[in-house]
Write an enzyme that holds these catalytic residues in place. Structure first.
Site, PDB file in Angstrom:
ATOM      1  N   LEU A  47       0.517  -1.004   0.081  1.00 51.57           N
ATOM      2  CA  LEU A  47       0.185   0.235  -0.126  1.00 51.57           C
ATOM      3  C   LEU A  47       0.881   1.672   0.481  1.00 51.57           C
ATOM      4  O   LEU A  47       2.122   1.492   0.253  1.00 51.57           O
ATOM      5  CB  LEU A  47      -0.580   0.078   1.073  1.00 51.57           C
ATOM      6  CG  LEU A  47      -1.885  -1.341   1.512  1.00 51.57           C
ATOM      7  CD1 LEU A  47      -2.081  -1.011   2.494  1.00 51.57           C
ATOM      8  CD2 LEU A  47      -3.449  -0.508   0.379  1.00 51.57           C
ATOM      9  N   ASP A  48       0.920   2.372  -0.817  1.00 52.14           N
ATOM     10  CA  ASP A  48       1.348   3.240  -0.764  1.00 52.14           C
ATOM     11  C   ASP A  48       1.206   4.267   1.072  1.00 52.14           C
ATOM     12  O   ASP A  48       0.096   4.254   1.373  1.00 52.14           O
ATOM     13  CB  ASP A  48       0.970   4.608  -1.540  1.00 52.14           C
ATOM     14  CG  ASP A  48       1.083   3.878  -3.202  1.00 52.14           C
ATOM     15  OD1 ASP A  48       1.761   3.097  -3.073  1.00 52.14           O
ATOM     16  OD2 ASP A  48      -0.054   4.853  -3.835  1.00 52.14           O
ATOM     17  N   PRO A  49       2.373   5.012   0.585  1.00 50.53           N
ATOM     18  CA  PRO A  49       2.346   5.268   2.490  1.00 50.53           C
ATOM     19  C   PRO A  49       1.027   6.240   2.507  1.00 50.53           C
ATOM     20  O   PRO A  49       0.305   7.088   3.875  1.00 50.53           O
ATOM     21  CB  PRO A  49       3.848   7.068   1.921  1.00 50.53           C
ATOM     22  CG  PRO A  49       4.402   5.482   1.847  1.00 50.53           C
ATOM     23  CD  PRO A  49       3.297   5.552  -0.209  1.00 50.53           C
ATOM     24  N   ALA A  51      -2.089   5.821   1.499  1.00 50.69           N
ATOM     25  CA  ALA A  51      -2.926   4.467   1.704  1.00 50.69           C
ATOM     26  C   ALA A  51      -3.094   4.203   2.767  1.00 50.69           C
ATOM     27  O   ALA A  51      -2.067   3.911   3.876  1.00 50.69           O
ATOM     28  CB  ALA A  51      -3.104   3.657   0.854  1.00 50.69           C
TER      29      ALA A  51
END
Length: 312
Positions: A47-49, A51
């Site tokens: 997951l992106d930071p 998110a």
């Protein structure tokens, strides 16, 4: 360093981590690995930071199952900021185009939903981990280089609006692996003549796990080391819930562990979760139409999960 590694535990299980905003998936993984003092750890899709939400972290022998979870369908809740498109497709990027959403209605947005359901093609964003000639696209994008990307097939199972305030809209999507929610947000806005970017994203589901069982890093940190902390883990077999099951005796278990193909009544051909007579997962095998079973991914665990107090 060698001495420190030798003290790490052999523990098998899955932590359904509720990843917080601002933390990378790798940082979350390293935190969990440290808290459990685990020898091995891996996550099942980053997951992106920016998110948050469900990030299954596999410990020990459960890491051998992570590849099967990468193919799982996922569910997200997202917020979209209308009127501004960015370089990254999210709030981290610089504005590249604007539009006026003042006359846009919720009905217009909802009317565009059917064109995004089912099998669709997405052009991956430049700010992604996909590689071109060995270089991640995001590295090229940061260098100011944009390259042509081929559309990739994905599937949108469900898509529904949750809220609309004139400047933002919230939605929930259930989708296949490989779906870029940032791209979906941009394309959806474009379908109604608008520019947009993703301002918030939360993963709320990943098959076969129940998001209600998620735990935060704070919960893990506050739990006493040992059984109280270990009880926050799921047993490795939780990753294969819903799979065909086969229980084998000790002799067949030994032969499969040696990599041998055996004859076994396993039902339909395909991948099967194999258990011993104590209902402990041994691994994954594949059966064929002739009734033979061949090991595909075998776990070398003995009693690590059972002794740890991991949940079923």
């Amino acid at each position: 360093m060698t001495k420190s590694k030798s003290r790490r535990r052999s523990i098998d299980g899955i932590l359904l981590l509720d990843k917080p905003l601002g933390l990378s998936s790798n940082a979350a993984l390293q935190n969990a690995k440290h808290l459990y003092n685990a020898q091995k750890a891996g996550h099942t899709g980053s997951l992106d930071p920016l998110a948050s939400g469900l990030l299954p972290i596999c410990l020990g022998e459960a890491t051998k199952l992570s590849a099967y979870l990468l193919d799982a369908d996922k569910r997200y809740q997202a917020r979209v900021r209308l009127g501004v498109r960015t370089t990254t497709g999210d709030a981290e990027g610089e504005p590249t185009a604007t539009s006026d959403p003042s006359s846009l209605s919720r009905a217009q947005l909802e009317a565009a939903i059917p064109q995004f359901l089912g099998a669709i093609a997405q052009v991956p964003p430049m700010y992604s981990a996909l590689k071109r000639d060995g270089q991640p696209l995001y590295a090229l994008a940061r260098a100011g280089i944009e390259v042509e990307r081929q559309p990739r097939p994905v599937r949108i199972h469900e898509l529904r609006m949750l809220a609309f305030d004139g400047l933002h809209f919230d939605f929930e999507v259930t989708c296949s692996k490989g779906t870029y929610v940032r791209t979906l947000a941009e394309d959806w806005a474009a379908a109604v003549g608008q520019q947009a970017h993703l301002s918030a994203l939360r993963r709320s589901g990943l098959e076969p796990f129940d998001a209600a069982a998620m735990v935060s890093l704070e919960q893990v940190q506050q739990a006493e080391p040992g059984q109280p902390r270990d009880s926050l883990l799921l047993r490795p077999e939780a990753a294969l819930r819903g799979w065909p099951r086969l229980v084998v005796d000790e002799e067949l278990a030994r032969r499969l562990a040696r990599g041998q193909k055996v004859r076994a009544e396993s039902g339909a051909a395909g991948l099967t979760a194999v258990f011993d007579q104590q209902q402990t997962l041994l691994g994954i095998a594949e059966s064929d139409a002739a009734g033979f079973l061949a090991p595909r991914r075998w776990l070398n665990r003995l009693e690590n999960a059972a002794e740890s107090g991991a949940r079923p």
